[in-house]
Enzyme design. Structure first.
Site, PDB file in Angstrom:
ATOM      1  N   ASP A  37       0.780  -1.367  -0.004  1.00 14.94           N
ATOM      2  CA  ASP A  37       0.057   0.081  -0.102  1.00 14.94           C
ATOM      3  C   ASP A  37       0.921   1.173  -0.156  1.00 14.94           C
ATOM      4  OD1 ASP A  37      -2.014  -1.625   0.207  1.00 14.94           O
ATOM      5  OD2 ASP A  37      -2.829  -1.122   2.016  1.00 14.94           O
ATOM      6  N   TYR A  40       2.188   2.129  -3.434  1.00 15.18           N
ATOM      7  CA  TYR A  40       1.166   2.577  -4.034  1.00 15.18           C
ATOM      8  C   TYR A  40       0.901   4.155  -4.038  1.00 15.18           C
ATOM      9  CZ  TYR A  40      -3.431   2.971  -6.473  1.00 15.18           C
ATOM     10  OH  TYR A  40      -4.458   3.194  -7.189  1.00 15.18           O
ATOM     11  N   ASP A  41       0.810   4.383  -2.590  1.00 17.37           N
ATOM     12  CA  ASP A  41       0.817   5.572  -2.082  1.00 17.37           C
ATOM     13  C   ASP A  41       1.616   6.867  -2.861  1.00 17.37           C
ATOM     14  OD1 ASP A  41      -1.933   4.868  -1.086  1.00 17.37           O
ATOM     15  OD2 ASP A  41      -0.938   4.745   1.033  1.00 17.37           O
ATOM     16  N   LEU A  87     -35.407  -9.857 -15.850  1.00  8.15           N
ATOM     17  CA  LEU A  87     -35.149 -11.191 -16.030  1.00  8.15           C
ATOM     18  C   LEU A  87     -36.510 -11.700 -15.493  1.00  8.15           C
ATOM     19  CD1 LEU A  87     -31.734 -12.008 -14.679  1.00  8.15           C
ATOM     20  CD2 LEU A  87     -32.539 -12.384 -17.128  1.00  8.15           C
ATOM     21  N   GLU A 120     -24.755 -18.289 -13.431  1.00  8.78           N
ATOM     22  CA  GLU A 120     -24.212 -17.176 -12.656  1.00  8.78           C
ATOM     23  C   GLU A 120     -25.199 -16.649 -11.246  1.00  8.78           C
ATOM     24  OE1 GLU A 120     -24.458 -13.694 -15.463  1.00  8.78           O
ATOM     25  OE2 GLU A 120     -23.593 -15.390 -17.014  1.00  8.78           O
ATOM     26  N   LYS A 122     -26.938 -14.317  -8.990  1.00  9.87           N
ATOM     27  CA  LYS A 122     -27.602 -12.888  -9.027  1.00  9.87           C
ATOM     28  C   LYS A 122     -27.325 -12.095  -8.096  1.00  9.87           C
ATOM     29  CE  LYS A 122     -32.043 -11.336 -10.235  1.00  9.87           C
ATOM     30  NZ  LYS A 122     -32.277 -10.089  -9.452  1.00  9.87           N
ATOM     31  N   ASP A 124     -27.119  -8.923  -5.617  1.00 12.20           N
ATOM     32  CA  ASP A 124     -28.219  -7.937  -5.191  1.00 12.20           C
ATOM     33  C   ASP A 124     -27.452  -6.558  -5.016  1.00 12.20           C
ATOM     34  OD1 ASP A 124     -30.656  -7.486  -4.432  1.00 12.20           O
ATOM     35  OD2 ASP A 124     -30.471  -8.598  -2.504  1.00 12.20           O
ATOM     36  N   GLU A 180     -23.308  -5.174 -12.204  1.00 10.87           N
ATOM     37  CA  GLU A 180     -24.050  -4.878 -11.020  1.00 10.87           C
ATOM     38  C   GLU A 180     -22.882  -4.225 -10.057  1.00 10.87           C
ATOM     39  OE1 GLU A 180     -26.836  -6.109 -11.219  1.00 10.87           O
ATOM     40  OE2 GLU A 180     -27.892  -6.021  -9.116  1.00 10.87           O
ATOM     41  N   TYR A 232     -19.158  -6.265 -10.242  1.00  9.17           N
ATOM     42  CA  TYR A 232     -19.171  -7.624 -11.178  1.00  9.17           C
ATOM     43  C   TYR A 232     -19.923  -7.261 -12.431  1.00  9.17           C
ATOM     44  CZ  TYR A 232     -17.492 -10.726  -7.743  1.00  9.17           C
ATOM     45  OH  TYR A 232     -16.724 -11.486  -6.760  1.00  9.17           O
ATOM     46  N   LYS A 299     -28.423 -18.461 -18.260  1.00 12.99           N
ATOM     47  CA  LYS A 299     -28.602 -17.792 -19.548  1.00 12.99           C
ATOM     48  C   LYS A 299     -27.881 -18.630 -20.602  1.00 12.99           C
ATOM     49  CE  LYS A 299     -26.962 -13.470 -17.475  1.00 12.99           C
ATOM     50  NZ  LYS A 299     -25.705 -12.430 -17.292  1.00 12.99           N
ATOM     51  N   LYS A 323     -34.751 -17.822  -7.859  1.00 14.04           N
ATOM     52  CA  LYS A 323     -34.411 -17.038  -6.652  1.00 14.04           C
ATOM     53  C   LYS A 323     -34.436 -17.833  -5.509  1.00 14.04           C
ATOM     54  CE  LYS A 323     -35.395 -12.814  -6.421  1.00 14.04           C
ATOM     55  NZ  LYS A 323     -36.030 -11.631  -6.957  1.00 14.04           N
ATOM     56  N   CYS A 417     -36.914 -11.922  37.152  1.00 13.49           N
ATOM     57  CA  CYS A 417     -37.110 -12.912  36.410  1.00 13.49           C
ATOM     58  C   CYS A 417     -38.605 -13.232  36.165  1.00 13.49           C
ATOM     59  CB  CYS A 417     -36.496 -14.327  36.909  1.00 13.49           C
ATOM     60  SG  CYS A 417     -36.963 -15.559  36.033  1.00 13.49           S
ATOM     61  N   CYS A 420     -39.716 -17.006  37.821  1.00 14.07           N
ATOM     62  CA  CYS A 420     -39.816 -17.032  39.369  1.00 14.07           C
ATOM     63  C   CYS A 420     -39.628 -15.672  40.153  1.00 14.07           C
ATOM     64  CB  CYS A 420     -38.544 -17.915  39.783  1.00 14.07           C
ATOM     65  SG  CYS A 420     -36.872 -17.143  39.603  1.00 14.07           S
ATOM     66  N   CYS A 435     -30.821 -14.685  35.770  1.00 13.41           N
ATOM     67  CA  CYS A 435     -31.753 -14.866  36.802  1.00 13.41           C
ATOM     68  C   CYS A 435     -31.028 -15.418  38.070  1.00 13.41           C
ATOM     69  CB  CYS A 435     -32.774 -15.754  36.410  1.00 13.41           C
ATOM     70  SG  CYS A 435     -33.801 -16.266  37.491  1.00 13.41           S
ATOM     71  N   CYS A 441     -36.142 -21.331  40.123  1.00 18.71           N
ATOM     72  CA  CYS A 441     -36.792 -20.976  39.057  1.00 18.71           C
ATOM     73  C   CYS A 441     -37.045 -22.108  38.129  1.00 18.71           C
ATOM     74  CB  CYS A 441     -35.451 -20.175  38.103  1.00 18.71           C
ATOM     75  SG  CYS A 441     -35.997 -19.449  36.828  1.00 18.71           S
TER      76      CYS A 441
HETATM   77  S1  IVH Z   1     -28.520 -10.341 -16.768  1.00 20.50           S
HETATM   78  C1  IVH Z   1     -31.302  -9.526 -20.096  1.00 20.50           C
HETATM   79  N1  IVH Z   1     -26.980 -11.392 -14.972  1.00 20.50           N
HETATM   80  O1  IVH Z   1     -31.105  -8.690 -12.237  1.00 20.50           O
HETATM   81  C2  IVH Z   1     -30.687  -9.701 -18.673  1.00 20.50           C
HETATM   82  N2  IVH Z   1     -28.617  -9.749 -14.489  1.00 20.50           N
HETATM   83  O2  IVH Z   1     -34.018  -8.619 -13.594  1.00 20.50           O
HETATM   84  C3  IVH Z   1     -29.787  -8.778 -18.157  1.00 20.50           C
HETATM   85  N3  IVH Z   1     -28.767  -9.052 -12.014  1.00 20.50           N
HETATM   86  O3  IVH Z   1     -31.498  -5.501 -13.597  1.00 20.50           O
HETATM   87  C4  IVH Z   1     -29.376  -9.136 -16.958  1.00 20.50           C
HETATM   88  N4  IVH Z   1     -26.920 -10.457 -11.174  1.00 20.50           N
HETATM   89  O4  IVH Z   1     -29.452  -6.110 -11.791  1.00 20.50           O
HETATM   90  C5  IVH Z   1     -28.065 -10.711 -15.392  1.00 20.50           C
HETATM   91  N5  IVH Z   1     -25.709 -12.255 -13.213  1.00 20.50           N
HETATM   92  C6  IVH Z   1     -26.501 -11.681 -13.627  1.00 20.50           C
HETATM   93  C7  IVH Z   1     -27.225 -10.430 -12.706  1.00 20.50           C
HETATM   94  C8  IVH Z   1     -28.084  -9.821 -13.150  1.00 20.50           C
HETATM   95  C9  IVH Z   1     -27.995  -9.667 -11.044  1.00 20.50           C
HETATM   96  C10 IVH Z   1     -29.739  -8.025 -11.923  1.00 20.50           C
HETATM   97  C11 IVH Z   1     -29.664  -6.992 -12.592  1.00 20.50           C
HETATM   98  C12 IVH Z   1     -30.947  -6.806 -13.379  1.00 20.50           C
HETATM   99  C13 IVH Z   1     -31.758  -7.857 -12.873  1.00 20.50           C
HETATM  100  C14 IVH Z   1     -32.964  -8.446 -13.969  1.00 20.50           C
END
Ligand code: IVH
Length: 789
Positions: A37, A40-41, A87, A120, A122, A124, A180, A232, A299, A323, A417, A420, A435, A441
């Site tokens: 680090d 780098y700094d 999706l 992949e 999903k 959040d 994301e 990502y 996909k 999900k 308590c 008791c 207690c 108790c």
């Molecule tokens: S593909 C045409 N891949 O899910 C599809 N989406 O409901 C384009 N998301 O708005 C999305 N992980 O925010 C894709 N591995 C992933 C994802 C992903 C999260 C979210 C993304 C998107 C929503 C789709």
């Protein structure tokens, strides 16, 4: 400025950018840092200085340009040339089967033809699109409604995982990389910890997803820069002037090579079965991942096939999100109750408006302990976020303070308590409140009985866990004292009911035979346990912190349960090895009416203590006003101050009733006198003085009358030598003294007898020489036993 200098500077700036870029990529994207680090700094500072001296050298993709853009008043609109779609969601294996079948039908594939998916996590967080022209990051936008988003370029530049310049080669002239933005859990927790400590100045974030969204929508990028965001990549939008691979999975590999983070969880799978296997595999890792995911995405891997399948409305036919059950859910607190555990630990528990979370309906959530409640400031009526991850007990994760109704109150651990009525006490430095009604108790009775019956306690042979459960579950025993009231038919009936309930009724019993021997044995074992020593009895009560050695010390010093059960903690502290914490635990235990009733009951209906005696001589010696005063732990009252006060007043009562002016005149410093005077205004301190004074009188009186009473060893001088097996030299000394003996260090003609243990040396020789009587250990033990009580 000469052109030569500028050329040099420009070369150096380019070199620094290159090195910083590479280091940052290795650190943030590849997770494999190469330079420390500090280095780098230093490089960064050098580049900053260079750019300051030569402003014409600053480029938009310079690592110095991540933060620093001025706040804007609004975000510009960005139209997505290639819309950002969403999706379809699936929640069950069947839906995934359907999804794959539909695809096969459209493609005219039979059920066993291979069908490859990119699989992949999903993530959040928040979907964004990053536009690169000639390899440079030029614009980043949120998804918005999918057609139009907001230009958040300045904010996205602050995210170190997003390359400002593409790596490698072969990238198209224009490419939009989609993915994301999310906030890793650790960063989220750390941010909230800081927020909690800020006393309301910094607002806590609700969850990592909202945190990411909120951070990206800050008008001041310097705020965004402080939020621990990450990225990502998982798709592309516009592509111009270049070729991309023909499969999605190969394309993700390319994106990785060009400098984008791609999750290591990304994989490929065949058919519905392959997808489901992936779903379960990732599901098992879900709780341990450093970021939140709410499902996985399948996909179709082949991009031509994706195009062939196309879209229905705004969702692709070639992809679906599978999900997991939500791990967090919002609900409200209906009540905060406390649960008393087997060991007396009081755990605050939230009663919730029922909510479906983590795959089950949850009505209670743990709040862990009073500190946690204080930290979260959970109140009755609050809207909270409940979390249930994996198999763990549901917990209240956060309060949504914005939704707090009017007129709520901070929660406090109740003083008593709920089971008791005994006091709930939290010792200094402890996280857990307990207690103190250990014997009385109902929540603790099984544990209490288990300890009571143990071999080193009352030693009730055959009273194991299963019988204890049966006796308590069916109400035959509510406290240890009830054991001594059990009749044979109670035990037999209990066993029959327990067997019936558990489906363990033996064939012989079904055939009409009833075994009674075990019950007779148990009744006998209970009867056998009635006669016991004071030390065992004290140990068996299960007082917090009172192990065998403390029980022994109490028994030796004070000799009588009738005394011990009323001693205030400063007096208990006179015993060596009993500190303030232990003394207070003992006092707190005996303070509870419930415990006292059980002890009464035990002494009336069961137990006979065989070795009661008067307080030993050491008690008398230690019981000075100065010692007791010093033991009270009053502010400023050191041993020296106690001595001075004791000299001036000579009893605790005199100090208690002294007007402040007299305390000041006692010779202790004025501030100490003032602190004492104000302590004495508190009812609690006054009560402790009164109790201590009363106990002192009682103990001294007992000790005096014992001295007066003819003990079996009155007037005798005893010498101990060698090592003893069944008791220590100190214990033997205390016991002999309790019976009136004087214990001396050397043998003379006046010695009445010598107790010689193993390996006794010169003292034994001397005794033989002088013709003094010699006892062995067995004789001593027998004698002590005969004269106990
Ligand atoms: S593909 C045409 N891949 O899910 C599809 N989406 O409901 C384009 N998301 O708005 C999305 N992980 O925010 C894709 N591995 C992933 C994802 C992903 C999260 C979210 C993304 C998107 C929503 C789709």
């Amino acid at each position: 400025m000469s052109p030569a200098v500028s050329n040099n500077a420009s070369r150096r700036a380019a070199e620094l950018r290159e090195r910083l870029d590479e280091a940052s990529h290795r650190y943030h994207v590849l997770d494999a840092p190469t330079i420390p680090d500090a280095e780098y700094d230093a490089l960064m500072r050098e580049l900053e200085a260079l750019e300051a001296a030569h402003p014409e050298l600053v480029t938009s993709d310079s690592p110095t340009q991540r933060v620093g853009a001025a706040p804007s008043s609004a975000f510009a609109e960005v139209r997505h040339e290639v819309p950002m779609l969403s999706l379809a969601n699936a929640f069950s294996d069947e839906e995934i089967g359907e999804f794959v079948r539909r695809i096969r039908t459209r493609l005219d594939l039979n059920a066993d033809a291979s069908l490859k998916f990119s699989v992949e996590p999903k993530f959040d967080g928040l979907a964004i699109s990053l536009r690169y022209e000639d390899g440079k990051f030029v614009r980043g936008a949120t998804r918005g409604d999918g057609e139009t988003g907001e230009d958040v370029t300045a904010n996205l530049r602050t995210i170190k995982q997003i390359p400002l310049k593409l790596h490698g080669k072969g990238w198209p002239t224009v490419i939009e990389v989609r993915g994301e933005v999310y906030m890793p859990r650790a960063g989220f927790e750390k941010y909230n910890e800081t927020a909690r400590e800020s006393n309301g100045k910094i607002k806590p974030l609700i969850n990592p997803r909202n945190a990411a969204a909120g951070s990206l929508r800050q008008l001041d990028p310097r705020i965004t820069a402080k939020r621990p965001l990450a990225f990502y990549a998982y798709a592309v939008g516009v592509v111009e002037g270049g070729e991309l691979p023909t499969t999605h999975s190969a394309m993700l590999k390319k994106l990785h090579a060009w400098g984008f983070p791609v999750s290591t969880l990304v994989d490929t799978a065949d058919g519905a079965q392959g997808c489901l296997t992936y779903f379960h595999r990732v599901g098992e890792q879900r709780d341990a991942l450093p970021f939140d995911i709410d499902g996985v995405v399948y996909k179709i891997d082949d991009l031509a096939t994706q195009r062939e399948l196309g879209f229905v409305g705004r969702t692709p036919r070639w992809a679906i999100a599978h999900k997991y059950p939500a791990q967090e859910q919002t609900t409200t607190i209906e009540a905060i109750e406390i649960n008393i555990g087997r060991t007396g630990a009081a755990t605050p528990t939230a009663r919730l408006k029922p909510v479906f979370v983590g795959g089950v309906t949850v009505t209670n959530a743990t709040l862990h302990n009073a500190d946690q409640v204080a930290r979260l400031d959970v109140r009755i009526g609050d809207t909270v976020i409940v979390r249930r991850a994996g198999d763990v007990i549901p917990e209240v994760a956060r309060v949504v303070v914005e939704r707090r109704p009017a007129h709520t109150h901070r929660w406090k651990m109740p003083a008593h308590c709920p089971i008791c009525g005994s006091a709930i006490v939290r010792e200094e430095g402890e996280v857990v409140a307990r207690c103190t009604g250990g014997l009385a108790c109902a929540a603790q009775v099984q544990q209490a009985l288990f300890h009571f019956a143990a071999r080193r306690a009352m030693d009730i042979d055959g009273l194991g866990e299963r019988f204890i459960e049966g006796l308590t579950d069916f109400g035959y025993v509510k406290s240890p004292a009830d054991l001594y009231k059990l009749k044979l038919h109670d035990l037999l009936e209990m066993k029959r009911r327990a067997d019936e309930r558990d489906g363990t009724t033996p064939e012989t019993v079904k055939a009409g035979k009833v075994a009674t021997k075990w019950a007779e044995n148990l009744i006998e074992a209970i009867a056998q346990s009635r006669r016991t020593t004071l030390a065992r009895f004290l140990y068996s009560l299960g007082i917090n912190h009172v192990g065998e050695s403390t029980a022994k010390a109490l028994a030796t010093w004070f000799g009588d349960i009738a005394l011990i059960r009323h001693l205030p903690w400063p007096i208990l502290k006179l015993v060596p090895d009993i500190g303030g914490e232990v003394a207070r635990a003992i006092d707190a235990f005996f303070e509870q009416d419930g415990n006292q009733r059980v002890i009464d009951d035990l002494l009336e209906h069961g137990i006979v203590i065989t070795d009661a005696h008067a307080p030993i001589a050491k008690v008398r010696a230690a019981l000075t006003t100065a010692n007791v005063l010093a033991d009270m732990e009053l502010p400023g009252i050191t041993e020296k101050r106690s001595e001075q006060l004791a000299q001036a007043f000579d009893s605790l009562e005199a100090i208690l009733h002294a007007p402040p002016a007299k305390l000041s005149a006692s010779g202790v410093p004025l501030d100490v006198a003032a602190a004492l005077a104000s302590a004495l205004e508190q009812a609690q301190t006054r009560e402790l003085f009164k109790r201590s004074a009363h106990a002192m009188h009682l103990l001294l009186e007992r000790a005096e009358s014992a001295k007066g009473a003819a003990g079996p060893l009155d007037g005798k001088t005893v010498v101990l030598t060698g090592s003893l097996n069944s008791l220590t030299r100190d214990e033997a000394k205390d016991k002999l003294e309790a019976l009136g003996a004087k214990v001396a260090g050397s043998v003379s003609k006046k010695t009445s007898f010598v107790v010689a243990g193993a390996e006794a040396g010169s003292k034994l020789d001397k005794a033989t020489e002088l013709g003094v009587e010699v006892w062995d250990e067995a004789r001593l033990v027998k004698f002590l036993h005969a004269h106990a009580g």
